[in-house]
Design a protein around this motif. Structure first.
Motif, PDB file in Angstrom:
ATOM      1  N   THR B 154       0.827  -1.196   0.000  1.00  0.00           N
ATOM      2  CA  THR B 154       0.000   0.000   0.000  1.00  0.00           C
ATOM      3  C   THR B 154       0.864   1.250   0.000  1.00  0.00           C
ATOM      4  O   THR B 154       0.681   2.154  -0.831  1.00  0.00           O
ATOM      5  N   ALA B 155       1.828   1.292   0.937  1.00  0.00           N
ATOM      6  CA  ALA B 155       2.666   2.490   1.056  1.00  0.00           C
ATOM      7  C   ALA B 155       3.419   2.733  -0.240  1.00  0.00           C
ATOM      8  O   ALA B 155       3.496   3.869  -0.730  1.00  0.00           O
ATOM      9  N   GLN B 156       3.934   1.660  -0.825  1.00  0.00           N
ATOM     10  CA  GLN B 156       4.712   1.811  -2.051  1.00  0.00           C
ATOM     11  C   GLN B 156       3.833   2.274  -3.212  1.00  0.00           C
ATOM     12  O   GLN B 156       4.191   3.203  -3.945  1.00  0.00           O
ATOM     13  N   MET B 157       2.661   1.664  -3.350  1.00  0.00           N
ATOM     14  CA  MET B 157       1.831   1.995  -4.498  1.00  0.00           C
ATOM     15  C   MET B 157       1.317   3.421  -4.416  1.00  0.00           C
ATOM     16  O   MET B 157       1.321   4.140  -5.418  1.00  0.00           O
ATOM     17  N   ILE B 158       0.885   3.855  -3.211  1.00  0.00           N
ATOM     18  CA  ILE B 158       0.374   5.225  -3.158  1.00  0.00           C
ATOM     19  C   ILE B 158       1.503   6.228  -3.317  1.00  0.00           C
ATOM     20  O   ILE B 158       1.322   7.289  -3.881  1.00  0.00           O
ATOM     21  N   SER B 159       2.724   5.886  -2.862  1.00  0.00           N
ATOM     22  CA  SER B 159       3.831   6.829  -3.030  1.00  0.00           C
ATOM     23  C   SER B 159       4.173   7.004  -4.496  1.00  0.00           C
ATOM     24  O   SER B 159       4.412   8.114  -4.962  1.00  0.00           O
ATOM     25  N   TYR B 160       4.207   5.885  -5.230  1.00  0.00           N
ATOM     26  CA  TYR B 160       4.617   5.976  -6.622  1.00  0.00           C
ATOM     27  C   TYR B 160       3.494   6.489  -7.518  1.00  0.00           C
ATOM     28  O   TYR B 160       3.741   6.917  -8.631  1.00  0.00           O
ATOM     29  N   GLU B 161       2.255   6.422  -6.987  1.00  0.00           N
ATOM     30  CA  GLU B 161       1.136   6.889  -7.783  1.00  0.00           C
ATOM     31  C   GLU B 161       1.235   8.385  -8.059  1.00  0.00           C
ATOM     32  O   GLU B 161       0.843   8.856  -9.128  1.00  0.00           O
ATOM     33  N   LEU B 162       1.785   9.130  -7.078  1.00  0.00           N
ATOM     34  CA  LEU B 162       1.936  10.578  -7.261  1.00  0.00           C
ATOM     35  C   LEU B 162       2.814  10.870  -8.461  1.00  0.00           C
ATOM     36  O   LEU B 162       2.427  11.598  -9.382  1.00  0.00           O
ATOM     37  N   ALA B 163       4.014  10.264  -8.448  1.00  0.00           N
ATOM     38  CA  ALA B 163       4.942  10.520  -9.536  1.00  0.00           C
ATOM     39  C   ALA B 163       4.352  10.030 -10.856  1.00  0.00           C
ATOM     40  O   ALA B 163       4.511  10.670 -11.896  1.00  0.00           O
ATOM     41  N   MET B 164       3.610   8.905 -10.815  1.00  0.00           N
ATOM     42  CA  MET B 164       3.023   8.383 -12.038  1.00  0.00           C
ATOM     43  C   MET B 164       1.957   9.342 -12.574  1.00  0.00           C
ATOM     44  O   MET B 164       1.888   9.578 -13.783  1.00  0.00           O
ATOM     45  N   ALA B 205       9.622   3.728 -14.418  1.00  0.00           N
ATOM     46  CA  ALA B 205       9.986   3.311 -13.061  1.00  0.00           C
ATOM     47  C   ALA B 205       8.751   3.158 -12.194  1.00  0.00           C
ATOM     48  O   ALA B 205       8.569   2.141 -11.515  1.00  0.00           O
ATOM     49  N   THR B 206       7.862   4.170 -12.221  1.00  0.00           N
ATOM     50  CA  THR B 206       6.712   4.127 -11.314  1.00  0.00           C
ATOM     51  C   THR B 206       5.735   3.031 -11.713  1.00  0.00           C
ATOM     52  O   THR B 206       5.094   2.445 -10.855  1.00  0.00           O
ATOM     53  N   SER B 207       5.641   2.725 -13.016  1.00  0.00           N
ATOM     54  CA  SER B 207       4.692   1.685 -13.396  1.00  0.00           C
ATOM     55  C   SER B 207       5.180   0.333 -12.898  1.00  0.00           C
ATOM     56  O   SER B 207       4.378  -0.511 -12.509  1.00  0.00           O
ATOM     57  N   LEU B 208       6.496   0.130 -12.874  1.00  0.00           N
ATOM     58  CA  LEU B 208       7.013  -1.116 -12.309  1.00  0.00           C
ATOM     59  C   LEU B 208       6.683  -1.199 -10.828  1.00  0.00           C
ATOM     60  O   LEU B 208       6.328  -2.260 -10.311  1.00  0.00           O
ATOM     61  N   ALA B 209       6.783  -0.056 -10.119  1.00  0.00           N
ATOM     62  CA  ALA B 209       6.453  -0.055  -8.690  1.00  0.00           C
ATOM     63  C   ALA B 209       4.968  -0.268  -8.495  1.00  0.00           C
ATOM     64  O   ALA B 209       4.539  -0.945  -7.559  1.00  0.00           O
ATOM     65  N   GLU B 210       4.170   0.283  -9.405  1.00  0.00           N
ATOM     66  CA  GLU B 210       2.720   0.204  -9.270  1.00  0.00           C
ATOM     67  C   GLU B 210       2.221  -1.236  -9.415  1.00  0.00           C
ATOM     68  O   GLU B 210       1.253  -1.631  -8.782  1.00  0.00           O
ATOM     69  N   ILE B 211       2.877  -2.037 -10.245  1.00  0.00           N
ATOM     70  CA  ILE B 211       2.445  -3.431 -10.403  1.00  0.00           C
ATOM     71  C   ILE B 211       3.319  -4.362  -9.580  1.00  0.00           C
ATOM     72  O   ILE B 211       3.266  -5.576  -9.753  1.00  0.00           O
ATOM     73  N   ARG B 213       6.495  -5.089  -9.521  1.00  0.00           N
ATOM     74  CA  ARG B 213       7.420  -5.956 -10.247  1.00  0.00           C
ATOM     75  C   ARG B 213       8.839  -5.614  -9.838  1.00  0.00           C
ATOM     76  O   ARG B 213       9.115  -4.529  -9.336  1.00  0.00           O
ATOM     77  N   ALA B 214       9.767  -6.530 -10.110  1.00  0.00           N
ATOM     78  CA  ALA B 214      11.182  -6.263  -9.860  1.00  0.00           C
ATOM     79  C   ALA B 214      11.582  -5.023 -10.636  1.00  0.00           C
ATOM     80  O   ALA B 214      11.105  -4.845 -11.751  1.00  0.00           O
ATOM     81  N   PRO B 215      12.479  -4.165 -10.168  1.00  0.00           N
ATOM     82  CA  PRO B 215      13.179  -4.237  -8.891  1.00  0.00           C
ATOM     83  C   PRO B 215      12.393  -3.658  -7.718  1.00  0.00           C
ATOM     84  O   PRO B 215      12.965  -3.432  -6.673  1.00  0.00           O
ATOM     85  N   PHE B 216      11.108  -3.394  -7.884  1.00  0.00           N
ATOM     86  CA  PHE B 216      10.314  -2.817  -6.789  1.00  0.00           C
ATOM     87  C   PHE B 216       9.376  -3.863  -6.201  1.00  0.00           C
ATOM     88  O   PHE B 216       8.267  -3.542  -5.823  1.00  0.00           O
ATOM     89  N   ASP B 217       9.774  -5.139  -6.162  1.00  0.00           N
ATOM     90  CA  ASP B 217       8.839  -6.162  -5.692  1.00  0.00           C
ATOM     91  C   ASP B 217       8.988  -6.419  -4.195  1.00  0.00           C
ATOM     92  O   ASP B 217       8.863  -7.543  -3.742  1.00  0.00           O
ATOM     93  N   MET B 218       9.219  -5.351  -3.436  1.00  0.00           N
ATOM     94  CA  MET B 218       9.328  -5.477  -1.979  1.00  0.00           C
ATOM     95  C   MET B 218       8.133  -6.146  -1.327  1.00  0.00           C
ATOM     96  O   MET B 218       8.302  -6.964  -0.429  1.00  0.00           O
ATOM     97  N   LYS B 248      -2.189  -6.507 -15.148  1.00  0.00           N
ATOM     98  CA  LYS B 248      -1.734  -5.133 -14.946  1.00  0.00           C
ATOM     99  C   LYS B 248      -0.450  -4.878 -15.719  1.00  0.00           C
ATOM    100  O   LYS B 248      -0.232  -3.778 -16.231  1.00  0.00           O
ATOM    101  N   MET B 249       0.371  -5.918 -15.818  1.00  0.00           N
ATOM    102  CA  MET B 249       1.603  -5.783 -16.606  1.00  0.00           C
ATOM    103  C   MET B 249       1.260  -5.495 -18.064  1.00  0.00           C
ATOM    104  O   MET B 249       1.840  -4.597 -18.689  1.00  0.00           O
ATOM    105  N   ILE B 250       0.282  -6.237 -18.597  1.00  0.00           N
ATOM    106  CA  ILE B 250      -0.154  -5.992 -19.983  1.00  0.00           C
ATOM    107  C   ILE B 250      -0.731  -4.582 -20.102  1.00  0.00           C
ATOM    108  O   ILE B 250      -0.404  -3.826 -21.022  1.00  0.00           O
ATOM    109  N   ALA B 251      -1.587  -4.208 -19.116  1.00  0.00           N
ATOM    110  CA  ALA B 251      -2.261  -2.911 -19.177  1.00  0.00           C
ATOM    111  C   ALA B 251      -1.253  -1.775 -19.130  1.00  0.00           C
ATOM    112  O   ALA B 251      -1.341  -0.822 -19.919  1.00  0.00           O
TER     113      ALA B 251
END
Lengths: 118, 336
Positions: B154-164, B205-211, B213-218, B248-251
């Motif tokens: 949750t924390a990661q997705m909402i943080s990266y959503e701003l930049a996205m 970068a942010t789309s990888l974090a949003e789904i 995926r590596a390298p943001f697959d924390m 989501k990866m396809i989208a």
């Protein structure tokens, strides 16, 4: 126009159907033989201790609050981005003033250590 | 409102959903084969020619698996969470246009499902909803790994959503419209990857974090959290999370191609082959983009969580904001 969103309703209904269909499919065909061991939470093979959901770090709340603040900023910028050509220079200046005011808050949060994570 | 219009929407929706679920099955195979090649292995090649029946075998296996529900789990939310996760993934591509229009059985069919004036806003809104499913899954499992994984996600997705969000504003500024079709058509002469290179990199970068995926697959870091928020899920409910992630990866690839890589224009003129060249262009770009995502996974190590949050808040967010301000200033001052 609201009618633009009718196709979205159609695909939403179909997606709902697919989601529940898949869950029902697994429930119908999967076996169900629960034992005490199987239905205890997974903790890498150790006997689980304590409650599963514990108190969480305040950092997560902080991120949530900051997100709300700046996400609303994005929502304000979006309509401007569509019409900023017509607004021209005055619109640009107004938007930059708005962004600067918000970024003061961002710098404040940064300096206060709200963005640190330890 | 005519009945035929509704029928057209139902057919198009069915088509999109079947394409995405079928695409999901073959994306898993695609990823496993490409990853295997990159690690000097062969990958799954036993089921059917070139392993093409592997997704079918996996699906059948998952249907007949026992589904465990932890005894202290919140049962209703536990069952609803995978459904809530998969719905946004299935409906997000509804606004992405695949081409201009084709003639089928003497009827002109526009190659998009929904033509929203607020297309980009729709994309942002729908991506936000998928956070709910993941949070609820982590919370309702009553498992320490799952709770932590859900929180982190949750924390990661909402943080990266701003930049996205700000990265998506770049193409909106260039096109002067939030309609996806206007954005794609504005790229006839030049793809937005050139004037909006920074927005493109931030989106990548942010789309990888949003789904996740590596390298943001924390959220699903195997070594720390076993499987993160879906640790307790098994059988078809697990399959739904898996499905959501790959769809989501396809989208993300489709949206990125439409926003920055010219969508259905180029290399083939979109009106060729009776209009079917557009979908072919978009499909090709999507496959290449997904190859890139898999390549990133094979190459880059995972980022530490504190570094990840700092990258999102201290680097990508200010950079994206600056990009929007500079783009707008240049367009207003120079005219464009």
């Amino acid at each position: 126009m609201a009618s633009q969103f009718f196709p979205i309703l159609v695909i939403l209904a179909l997606a709902l159907f697919v989601g529940f269909f898949v869950v029902v499919l697994g429930t119908i065909f999967g076996p169900r033989r629960p034992t005490a061991r199987k239905s205890s939470p997974y903790e890498s093979g150790m006997v689980p201790y304590g409650p599963g959901t514990r108190r969480m770090s305040v950092r997560y709340y902080l991120v949530g609050v900051l997100f709300i603040l700046f996400d609303i900023e994005v929502v304000f910028v979006l309509p401007w981005a569509v019409v900023f050509r017509e607004l021209g220079m005055p619109g640009l200046v107004l938007m930059i003033v708005f962004l600067v005011v918000l970024e003061v808050a961002f710098v404040y949060a940064w300096k206060k250590g709200a963005l640190e994570w330890e | 409102m005519e009945v035929s219009l509704w029928i057209e929407w139902v057919i198009k929706s069915l088509f999109i959903i079947l394409l995405l679920t079928g695409g999901f099955a073959y994306t898993t195979l695609y990823e496993r084969r490409v990853l295997a090649r990159m690690q000097v292995r062969i990958g799954p090649n036993r089921a059917g020619p070139f392993g093409l029946l592997q997704p079918v075998a996996d699906g059948i296996k998952l249907i007949f698996k026992e589904e465990l529900i932890p005894e202290k789990a919140d049962k209703l939310i536990f069952i609803l969470a995978p459904v809530i996760t998969v719905i946004p993934a299935l409906i997000i591509t509804a606004v992405v246009p695949w081409g201009e229009s084709v003639w089928v059985f003497g009827r002109e069919i526009k190659l998009y499902l929904a033509d929203l004036d607020v297309g980009v806003l729709y994309l942002m809104a729908v991506t936000s909803i998928s956070v709910y499913g993941i949070t609820l899954a982590g919370w309702s499992s009553n498992n320490k790994y799952a709770t932590l994984g859900g929180l982190r996600a949750t924390a990661q997705m909402i943080s990266y959503e701003l930049a996205m969000g700000f990265a998506m504003l770049g193409p909106v500024l260039m096109a002067g419209s939030m309609r996806m079709i206007d954005i794609v058509n504005a790229q006839r002469s030049m793809w937005f990857i050139l004037p909006q290179a920074i927005a493109f990199l931030i989106y990548l970068a942010t789309s990888l974090a949003e789904i996740n995926r590596a390298p943001f697959d924390m959220p699903e870091a195997e070594q720390e959290l076993t499987a993160g928020y879906h640790t307790e899920y098994s059988g078809m409910k697990f399959a739904l999370f898996f499905m959501a992630e790959y769809i989501k990866m396809i989208a993300i690839s489709m949206i990125g191609s439409s926003l920055f890589l010219g969508g259905y224009h180029w290399p083939l003129p979109a009106h060729w082959l009776g209009g079917f060249a557009g979908p072919i262009n978009l499909f090709g770009k999507t496959v290449i983009w997904m190859f890139f995502i898999i390549w990133v996974r094979a190459t880059l190590p995972r980022i530490r969580y504190d570094k990840l949050m700092q990258l999102g808040w201290k680097v990508l967010f200010p950079l994206a904001l600056l990009n929007v301000a500079v783009t707008a200033a240049v367009i207003v001052l120079v005219g464009g």
